[in-house]
Design an enzyme around this catalytic site. Sequence first.
Site, mmCIF file in Angstrom:
data_model
loop_
_atom_site.group_PDB
_atom_site.id
_atom_site.type_symbol
_atom_site.label_atom_id
_atom_site.label_comp_id
_atom_site.label_asym_id
_atom_site.label_seq_id
_atom_site.Cartn_x
_atom_site.Cartn_y
_atom_site.Cartn_z
ATOM 1 N N ASP A 119 0.848 -1.196 0.000
ATOM 2 C CA ASP A 119 0.000 0.000 0.000
ATOM 3 C C ASP A 119 0.887 1.250 0.000
ATOM 4 O O ASP A 119 1.846 1.334 0.778
ATOM 5 C CB ASP A 119 -0.859 -0.064 1.285
ATOM 6 C CG ASP A 119 -1.929 0.999 1.335
ATOM 7 O OD1 ASP A 119 -2.404 1.423 0.272
ATOM 8 O OD2 ASP A 119 -2.303 1.386 2.469
ATOM 9 N N GLU A 176 -1.748 6.024 -8.455
ATOM 10 C CA GLU A 176 -2.663 7.043 -7.913
ATOM 11 C C GLU A 176 -2.467 8.361 -8.636
ATOM 12 O O GLU A 176 -1.343 8.785 -8.902
ATOM 13 C CB GLU A 176 -2.393 7.237 -6.418
ATOM 14 C CG GLU A 176 -3.247 8.343 -5.792
ATOM 15 C CD GLU A 176 -3.010 8.495 -4.287
ATOM 16 O OE1 GLU A 176 -2.818 7.475 -3.601
ATOM 17 O OE2 GLU A 176 -3.002 9.653 -3.826
ATOM 18 N N SER A 232 -12.479 4.247 5.625
ATOM 19 C CA SER A 232 -12.997 4.181 6.999
ATOM 20 C C SER A 232 -13.815 5.442 7.247
ATOM 21 O O SER A 232 -13.371 6.543 6.905
ATOM 22 C CB SER A 232 -11.848 4.156 8.012
ATOM 23 O OG SER A 232 -11.087 2.989 7.861
ATOM 24 N N ASN A 265 -10.107 0.522 0.426
ATOM 25 C CA ASN A 265 -9.047 0.418 1.433
ATOM 26 C C ASN A 265 -9.544 0.803 2.833
ATOM 27 O O ASN A 265 -10.097 1.884 3.022
ATOM 28 C CB ASN A 265 -7.903 1.373 1.076
ATOM 29 C CG ASN A 265 -7.112 0.912 -0.121
ATOM 30 O OD1 ASN A 265 -7.488 -0.035 -0.798
ATOM 31 N ND2 ASN A 265 -5.994 1.576 -0.376
ATOM 32 N N THR A 320 -8.020 2.674 9.219
ATOM 33 C CA THR A 320 -8.391 3.315 10.487
ATOM 34 C C THR A 320 -9.466 2.527 11.257
ATOM 35 O O THR A 320 -9.346 2.356 12.479
ATOM 36 C CB THR A 320 -8.880 4.751 10.205
ATOM 37 O OG1 THR A 320 -7.803 5.457 9.574
ATOM 38 C CG2 THR A 320 -9.278 5.475 11.476
HETATM 39 O O1 G3H Z 1 -4.270 3.037 1.984
HETATM 40 C C1 G3H Z 1 -4.976 2.802 2.967
HETATM 41 C C2 G3H Z 1 -6.229 3.447 3.137
HETATM 42 O O2 G3H Z 1 -6.516 4.348 2.162
HETATM 43 C C3 G3H Z 1 -6.947 3.407 4.411
HETATM 44 O O3 G3H Z 1 -7.567 4.605 4.768
HETATM 45 O O4 G3H Z 1 -7.258 4.617 7.216
HETATM 46 O O5 G3H Z 1 -8.924 6.061 6.142
HETATM 47 O O6 G3H Z 1 -9.269 3.597 6.217
HETATM 48 P P1 G3H Z 1 -8.308 4.710 6.174
HETATM 49 ZN ZN ZN Z 2 -4.559 5.017 1.143
#
Ligand code: G3H
Ligand code: ZN
Length: 283
Positions: free
Chosen positions: A81, A133, A210, A229, A232
């Site tokens: 990631d 991205e 999240s 994804n 959090t």
């Molecule tokens: O790359 C990881 C995510 O984009 C997670 O995002 O922590 O807001 O769920 P988040």
């Molecule tokens: Zn991310």
Amino acid sequence: MLVSGMDILLKAHEGGYAVGAFNVSNLEMIQAAISAAEEERSPIILQASQSAIAYAGSEVLALMVRKMAEQASVPVALHLDHGTDWDVIMKCLRDGWTSVMFDGSKYPLEQNIEITNKIIEIARPMGVSVEAELGKIGGVEDHIKVESRDATMTDPDEAEEFVKRTNVDFFAIAIGNAHGVYKGDPELDFDRLKEIKQRVNIPIVLHGASGISEADISTAVALGVNKINIDTDLRQAFQQAMHKVVQDTPNVYDPRKMLTPTIKAIKEVVKTKIRMFGSNGRA
Ligand code: G3H
Ligand code: ZN
């Protein structure tokens, strides 16, 4: 079984559903996520950031996931990631990760395309798929920190050009989504998402999911998001479960007894997300 990220996401793109990509950094989180996926009969993507790799080791994470994936009854992919460091990305390729993200969002378009292409050139012959991205997602995700004033939405013209010139496997967009805990309700630009999906027609990735409502997730999936994804929400579930253990049973000092409730808590979150994303029953 351990499969490539694209194996999972191509089916999601064709089937009109999304698969959760859950951030993990230790044994217990991997166990929780895989066992949730098995109970929901869902494919699953486990992902780790560069700082999770600094914490646990790329090889160790890959070996743990590979072994548990081999024993699992559902397809599992292991994804890097937000890879920003060339050496870490190369190490993940060598260590058997099945997809990698190159996060070139801080670079100008040309440079982002150029580096993405270099990574694809190496990864694709190894059977490893690549996420890129475009646009800048706000908030904090481990080593990536973008102030909200610096966040920029993905431009549909640039998105089309980017995907044409890289032929990247899956594509992360910024449409008002942000990493970490949202301040206020997230406002996603669904028109932008719809236009980007129509123009690129490949699996789309939603970061920072999240805290996004179930209704907004459903709309995003209906408009073509295929990888979602989650980090959090898992960390918070872990923290709350751990806090309760310490408060309720202050004399317990066996790590296994302390960590078991955290596994249960994370598993419940993963199961809920799987159903929300529509990947249950797809394995
Ligand atoms: O790359 C990881 C995510 O984009 C997670 O995002 O922590 O807001 O769920 P988040
Ligand atoms: Zn991310």
